[in-house]
Structures are given as structure tokens and as C-alpha cells.
Scaffold this motif. Structure first.
Motif, PDB file in Angstrom:
ATOM      1  N   ALA A 196      10.173  11.495 -12.292  1.00 19.84           N
ATOM      2  CA  ALA A 196       8.713  11.383 -12.272  1.00 19.84           C
ATOM      3  C   ALA A 196       8.194  10.517 -13.414  1.00 19.84           C
ATOM      4  CB  ALA A 196       8.085  12.777 -12.338  1.00 19.84           C
ATOM      5  N   ARG A 197       8.853  10.577 -14.572  1.00 18.51           N
ATOM      6  CA  ARG A 197       8.371   9.839 -15.738  1.00 18.51           C
ATOM      7  C   ARG A 197       8.964   8.425 -15.818  1.00 18.51           C
ATOM      8  NH1 ARG A 197       8.834  13.501 -20.985  1.00 18.51           N
ATOM      9  NH2 ARG A 197       7.423  11.885 -21.774  1.00 18.51           N
ATOM     10  N   LEU A 198      10.117   8.211 -15.197  1.00 18.79           N
ATOM     11  CA  LEU A 198      10.772   6.908 -15.316  1.00 18.79           C
ATOM     12  C   LEU A 198      10.553   6.007 -14.106  1.00 18.79           C
ATOM     13  CD1 LEU A 198      13.991   8.145 -17.092  1.00 18.79           C
ATOM     14  CD2 LEU A 198      12.426   6.400 -17.960  1.00 18.79           C
ATOM     15  N   HIS A 199      10.260   6.566 -12.956  1.00 18.41           N
ATOM     16  CA  HIS A 199       9.978   5.759 -11.767  1.00 18.41           C
ATOM     17  C   HIS A 199       8.710   4.932 -11.999  1.00 18.41           C
ATOM     18  CE1 HIS A 199      10.058   4.680  -7.541  1.00 18.41           C
ATOM     19  NE2 HIS A 199       8.823   5.116  -7.382  1.00 18.41           N
ATOM     20  N   GLY A 200       8.847   3.624 -11.926  1.00 18.17           N
ATOM     21  CA  GLY A 200       7.711   2.735 -12.177  1.00 18.17           C
ATOM     22  C   GLY A 200       7.528   2.351 -13.628  1.00 18.17           C
ATOM     23  N   SER A 201       8.369   2.894 -14.518  1.00 14.18           N
ATOM     24  CA  SER A 201       8.278   2.531 -15.928  1.00 14.18           C
ATOM     25  C   SER A 201       8.995   1.210 -16.167  1.00 14.18           C
ATOM     26  CB  SER A 201       8.903   3.632 -16.801  1.00 14.18           C
ATOM     27  OG  SER A 201      10.317   3.638 -16.646  1.00 14.18           O
ATOM     28  N   ALA A 202       8.811   0.656 -17.360  1.00  9.90           N
ATOM     29  CA  ALA A 202       9.469  -0.606 -17.718  1.00  9.90           C
ATOM     30  C   ALA A 202      10.214  -0.427 -19.028  1.00  9.90           C
ATOM     31  CB  ALA A 202       8.450  -1.732 -17.805  1.00  9.90           C
ATOM     32  N   THR A 203      10.996   0.635 -19.128  1.00  4.64           N
ATOM     33  CA  THR A 203      11.767   0.917 -20.333  1.00  4.64           C
ATOM     34  C   THR A 203      12.902  -0.099 -20.488  1.00  4.64           C
ATOM     35  OG1 THR A 203      13.152   2.462 -19.084  1.00  4.64           O
ATOM     36  CG2 THR A 203      11.261   3.380 -20.255  1.00  4.64           C
ATOM     37  N   PRO A 204      13.394  -0.312 -21.706  1.00  9.20           N
ATOM     38  CA  PRO A 204      14.463  -1.300 -21.897  1.00  9.20           C
ATOM     39  C   PRO A 204      15.795  -0.896 -21.287  1.00  9.20           C
ATOM     40  CG  PRO A 204      13.926  -0.187 -23.965  1.00  9.20           C
ATOM     41  CD  PRO A 204      12.876   0.202 -22.984  1.00  9.20           C
ATOM     42  N   TRP A 205      15.983   0.385 -21.016  1.00 13.17           N
ATOM     43  CA  TRP A 205      17.168   0.832 -20.298  1.00 13.17           C
ATOM     44  C   TRP A 205      16.853   2.110 -19.545  1.00 13.17           C
ATOM     45  CZ3 TRP A 205      18.874   5.704 -21.469  1.00 13.17           C
ATOM     46  CH2 TRP A 205      18.594   6.218 -22.745  1.00 13.17           C
ATOM     47  N   LEU A 206      17.682   2.375 -18.549  1.00 12.25           N
ATOM     48  CA  LEU A 206      17.570   3.598 -17.754  1.00 12.25           C
ATOM     49  C   LEU A 206      18.995   4.035 -17.417  1.00 12.25           C
ATOM     50  CD1 LEU A 206      15.109   4.416 -14.909  1.00 12.25           C
ATOM     51  CD2 LEU A 206      17.551   4.702 -14.499  1.00 12.25           C
ATOM     52  N   ALA A 207      19.256   5.342 -17.478  1.00 11.09           N
ATOM     53  CA  ALA A 207      20.616   5.825 -17.252  1.00 11.09           C
ATOM     54  C   ALA A 207      20.649   6.935 -16.213  1.00 11.09           C
ATOM     55  CB  ALA A 207      21.222   6.328 -18.563  1.00 11.09           C
ATOM     56  N   LEU A 208      21.739   6.965 -15.470  1.00 10.44           N
ATOM     57  CA  LEU A 208      22.088   8.079 -14.594  1.00 10.44           C
ATOM     58  C   LEU A 208      23.292   8.765 -15.212  1.00 10.44           C
ATOM     59  CD1 LEU A 208      21.963   6.256 -11.121  1.00 10.44           C
ATOM     60  CD2 LEU A 208      20.142   7.605 -12.181  1.00 10.44           C
ATOM     61  N   SER A 209      23.191  10.062 -15.434  1.00  4.82           N
ATOM     62  CA  SER A 209      24.279  10.807 -16.044  1.00  4.82           C
ATOM     63  C   SER A 209      24.679  11.935 -15.095  1.00  4.82           C
ATOM     64  CB  SER A 209      23.843  11.374 -17.404  1.00  4.82           C
ATOM     65  OG  SER A 209      24.889  12.073 -18.032  1.00  4.82           O
ATOM     66  N   GLY A 235       0.761  -1.240   0.000  1.00  2.09           N
ATOM     67  CA  GLY A 235       0.000   0.000   0.000  1.00  2.09           C
ATOM     68  C   GLY A 235       0.789   1.287   0.000  1.00  2.09           C
ATOM     69  N   ARG A 236       2.116   1.209   0.100  1.00  2.44           N
ATOM     70  CA  ARG A 236       2.927   2.426   0.071  1.00  2.44           C
ATOM     71  C   ARG A 236       3.225   2.768  -1.391  1.00  2.44           C
ATOM     72  NH1 ARG A 236       9.027   3.147   2.520  1.00  2.44           N
ATOM     73  NH2 ARG A 236       9.300   5.328   1.877  1.00  2.44           N
ATOM     74  N   THR A 237       2.582   3.796  -1.884  1.00  2.00           N
ATOM     75  CA  THR A 237       2.645   4.139  -3.299  1.00  2.00           C
ATOM     76  C   THR A 237       4.077   4.421  -3.755  1.00  2.00           C
ATOM     77  OG1 THR A 237       0.428   5.116  -3.165  1.00  2.00           O
ATOM     78  CG2 THR A 237       1.776   5.714  -5.066  1.00  2.00           C
ATOM     79  N   GLY A 238       4.456   3.789  -4.870  1.00  2.00           N
ATOM     80  CA  GLY A 238       5.760   4.034  -5.478  1.00  2.00           C
ATOM     81  C   GLY A 238       6.927   3.377  -4.780  1.00  2.00           C
ATOM     82  N   ALA A 239       6.653   2.513  -3.805  1.00  2.00           N
ATOM     83  CA  ALA A 239       7.728   1.898  -3.015  1.00  2.00           C
ATOM     84  C   ALA A 239       7.816   0.398  -3.279  1.00  2.00           C
ATOM     85  CB  ALA A 239       7.521   2.177  -1.529  1.00  2.00           C
ATOM     86  N   GLY A 240       7.774   0.030  -4.541  1.00  2.00           N
ATOM     87  CA  GLY A 240       7.813  -1.388  -4.893  1.00  2.00           C
ATOM     88  C   GLY A 240       9.212  -1.940  -5.062  1.00  2.00           C
ATOM     89  N   TYR A 241      10.162  -1.385  -4.334  1.00  3.48           N
ATOM     90  CA  TYR A 241      11.569  -1.777  -4.503  1.00  3.48           C
ATOM     91  C   TYR A 241      11.834  -3.197  -4.020  1.00  3.48           C
ATOM     92  CZ  TYR A 241      11.467  -0.017   0.338  1.00  3.48           C
ATOM     93  OH  TYR A 241      11.133   0.217   1.648  1.00  3.48           O
ATOM     94  N   GLY A 242      12.928  -3.739  -4.521  1.00  5.26           N
ATOM     95  CA  GLY A 242      13.356  -5.081  -4.127  1.00  5.26           C
ATOM     96  C   GLY A 242      13.888  -5.863  -5.302  1.00  5.26           C
ATOM     97  N   GLY A 243      15.092  -6.435  -5.149  1.00  2.00           N
ATOM     98  CA  GLY A 243      15.783  -7.152  -6.202  1.00  2.00           C
ATOM     99  C   GLY A 243      17.188  -6.575  -6.334  1.00  2.00           C
ATOM    100  N   PHE A 244      17.739  -6.565  -7.532  1.00  2.00           N
ATOM    101  CA  PHE A 244      19.020  -5.909  -7.797  1.00  2.00           C
ATOM    102  C   PHE A 244      18.876  -4.422  -7.490  1.00  2.00           C
ATOM    103  CE2 PHE A 244      21.601  -3.396 -10.710  1.00  2.00           C
ATOM    104  CZ  PHE A 244      22.854  -3.993 -10.658  1.00  2.00           C
ATOM    105  N   PHE A 245      19.831  -3.868  -6.733  1.00  2.00           N
ATOM    106  CA  PHE A 245      19.733  -2.446  -6.377  1.00  2.00           C
ATOM    107  C   PHE A 245      21.120  -1.831  -6.349  1.00  2.00           C
ATOM    108  CE2 PHE A 245      19.522   1.076  -3.253  1.00  2.00           C
ATOM    109  CZ  PHE A 245      18.616   1.877  -3.932  1.00  2.00           C
ATOM    110  N   TRP A 246      21.251  -0.663  -6.974  1.00  2.00           N
ATOM    111  CA  TRP A 246      22.523   0.062  -7.072  1.00  2.00           C
ATOM    112  C   TRP A 246      22.385   1.402  -6.376  1.00  2.00           C
ATOM    113  CZ3 TRP A 246      26.403  -1.254 -11.165  1.00  2.00           C
ATOM    114  CH2 TRP A 246      27.517  -0.407 -11.134  1.00  2.00           C
ATOM    115  N   ARG A 247      23.103   1.571  -5.274  1.00  2.00           N
ATOM    116  CA  ARG A 247      23.163   2.869  -4.604  1.00  2.00           C
ATOM    117  C   ARG A 247      24.350   3.631  -5.187  1.00  2.00           C
ATOM    118  NH1 ARG A 247      21.410   6.230  -0.069  1.00  2.00           N
ATOM    119  NH2 ARG A 247      22.759   8.047  -0.373  1.00  2.00           N
ATOM    120  N   ALA A 248      24.073   4.722  -5.884  1.00  2.00           N
ATOM    121  CA  ALA A 248      25.109   5.468  -6.586  1.00  2.00           C
ATOM    122  C   ALA A 248      25.654   6.602  -5.726  1.00  2.00           C
ATOM    123  CB  ALA A 248      24.563   6.018  -7.898  1.00  2.00           C
ATOM    124  N   ARG A 249      26.882   6.984  -6.011  1.00  2.00           N
ATOM    125  CA  ARG A 249      27.551   8.064  -5.301  1.00  2.00           C
ATOM    126  C   ARG A 249      27.403   9.362  -6.103  1.00  2.00           C
ATOM    127  NH1 ARG A 249      32.704  10.392  -5.465  1.00  2.00           N
ATOM    128  NH2 ARG A 249      33.396  11.285  -3.478  1.00  2.00           N
TER     129      ARG A 249
END
Length: 293
Positions: free
Chosen positions: A197-210, A166-180
Motif C-alpha cells: 500500500a505504501r510502496l505501490h506508486g512510489s518512486a523510492t530509489p530501491w524496492l525489495a521483495l523478501s 483512468g484505471r487507478t493504480g494500473a500504470g504498469y508498463g516497461g521492465f517487469f519481473w513476475r516473481a515465483r
């Protein structure tokens, strides 16, 4: 807070004579952090560290790991537990992921079996994990991370998350990378889309941090096996990414069964834009998979 890590056992991942990551396969951390193997530091080819371990805001974030907030009622994420109607509260329910045996140990490949043990000492899950460092080009390398979980109990085992409860947007769990983040500014990018806002919860084929700033870097997380797990991503109070096993619905593993996942993360020097990132994704997709250990 690396000084809190003592009595640990580590192995390096080496490419071209460079140590690009350290794998802490036998950690020594407080039980409330759900002890588990993790990668830290992970570095770019130029030596910039792109992981963080035991940061003050979330002590239970351990570099790159596999962490699940609820597996059969045990907390393998660390920290407090979300209880519907009560919020996040401290509970004596922390599990531990314990190394069982090695299957491969080379400069660029580490593979082993782990046991996920609940707070009462029961072994709930067997995991086979394979981590490989792969060359990409002169500015980047790739971390190829696979894991397979097997329910060792006699009953169906439920993997859940605060999002399921029931905690909205908090479906975390699995592989996780804490970045510096450091002193950098970090952008979150996806195919033809940008922003948390647009990528959280999406299922895109890739996601990047720049990350732009004094130590620029780029991380590209590639759903190489097209598993389509929703991305859990944070870029505000902290920077972290992980494809979620149980975003809004629980994942139930029958006895002897469980989820299998693979994700490739490109670790690059420089603040790369969408076109360069797409080029890295295409290069990884076109390269042959490493031989199985």
C-alpha cells in the motif's frame, strides 16, 4: 506452465560456472500473449528459481521482460486491453517484439536489437537491449538490464497504460519481473517503508521483495540511474514488480526518439532484512559499471 513453451531458442547467463538465468530470445507463445524475449528461469546462486512464466492467473506474464500495454495503439503487454468506459476487453491488437541482430553474446553479457511490430505488420519501435550478469558477493549476483526505445514512425508515438486511461493504480508498463512465490511468504520493503500500500506508486530509489519459507530469497530492484519512475508492485494475488513508464501521464516519443532505462536487480539467497538489503544497494552503487558491449 513451462510445458507450453516449445520451439524456443535460449541463451544462458553464466557467472563463475553457474547458469544464473536463461534468456529466451526467440520465444514461441500464443499471439495473444504479445510474444517477446524474456528471462526464465532466473535463479539464485544456490539454484532457487525466482521467476514465473505463463502462470494460470496471468498467462501473459513472462518471467522478466519489457512489456507495454499500449504503444501506438498496439498491445505489447499481452492479454486483454483496458478501454476507458468498457474495462478490460479482448482485442486483436497484439504486437510482437522480434529479435533483429546480436550486438554481443558472451557468458555474462547479451545485447541485441529488437523490432516492435504492430498487429498490421508495421515496425513501430527499434529497441537496443543489453543484459549483463554481475557478481556481488557469495550470496548474491546482479542482473543489469538496459533498454532504449526509438520511434521508427513518422509521427509522435504515445506509450500509455490503463492508469493513464483512468484505471487507478494500473500504470504498469516497461521492465517487469513476475516473481515465483511458491510456498514462501513475501514482504515488500523500501527505504524506511514497507508494504504494498505504501510502496505501490512510489518512486523510492530501491524496492525489495523478501521471501521467507522453504526456499527463501530476496530480490532488490535498484533505480541505479535515478530515473524516478513509480513502482508498480503486487504482493497479494501474485508477486510482481516493475518501474512504470506511463503511470498517470502518457509518454510521447517524437520520431527517432524514445525512452532509455536501466535497472539493476540483485538476486540473493535468504530472507534478507532492511540492513542487509541496504548493504547490497551500497555494494552495487559502489561497483564499477561493466564495459559497454
Amino acid at each position: 506452465m513451462d510445458d507450453q513453451l516449445t520451439l524456443v531458442q535460449t541463451l544462458p547467463l553464466i557467472l563463475g560456472g553457474l547458469t544464473v538465468a536463461e534468456y529466451v530470445w526467440r520465444p514461441h507463445v500464443p499471439n495473444t500473449l504479445s510474444p517477446r524475449p524474456f528471462l526464465h528461469p532466473v535463479r539464485t546462486l544456490a539454484g532457487t528459481t525466482v521467476t514465473e512464466v505463463m502462470p494460470p492467473d496471468h498467462l501473459h506474464h513472462l518471467g522478466v521482460s519489457v512489456a507495454v500495454p499500449d504503444a501506438g495503439g498496439a498491445n505489447f503487454w499481452g492479454g486483454r486491453t483496458y478501454v476507458q468506459g468498457q474495462g478490460s476487453i479482448p482485442l486483436p491488437n497484439h504486437g510482437v517484439q522480434r529479435h533483429h541482430r546480436w550486438e554481443a553474446k558472451t557468458d555474462a553479457v547479451l545485447a541485441h536489437e529488437l523490432h516492435w511490430i504492430g498487429p498490421d505488420g508495421t515496425t513501430l519501435l527499434r529497441e537496443r537491449r543489453r543484459i549483463a550478469a554481475r557478481p556481488v558477493d557469495d550470496r548474491a549476483w546482479a542482473l543489469d538490464f538496459r533498454y532504449a526505445l526509438q520511434n521508427l514512425t513518422a509521427e509522435p508515438l504515445v506509450i500509455s497504460s490503463p492508469g493513464v486511461k483512468g484505471r487507478t493504480g494500473a500504470g504498469y508498463g516497461g521492465f517487469f519481473w513476475r516473481a515465483r512465490r511458491g510456498q514462501n511468504n513475501v514482504k515488500i520493503l523500501g527505504p524506511d517503508v514497507a508494504g504494498e500500500a505504501r510502496l505501490h506508486g512510489s518512486a523510492t530509489p530501491w524496492l525489495a521483495l523478501s521471501a521467507s519459507g522453504p526456499e527463501p530469497w530476496t530480490l532488490v530492484f535498484i533505480d541505479i540511474a535515478a530515473q524516478r519512475d513509480p513502482w508498480f508492485v503486487r504482493g497479494g494475488d501474485y508477486v510482481g514488480v516493475g518501474p512504470a513508464l506511463a503511470w498517470e501521464e502518457p509518454l510521447t516519443a517524437a520520431p527517432g526518439e524514445g525512452p532509455r532505462r536501466r535497472i539493476i536487480t540483485v538476486v540473493a539467497d535468504g530472507d534478507l532484512g532492511p540492513r542487509a538489503i541496504e548493504g547490497l544497494v551500497e555494494a552495487v552503487a559502489a561497483s564499477p559499471a561493466p564495459r559497454e558491449a
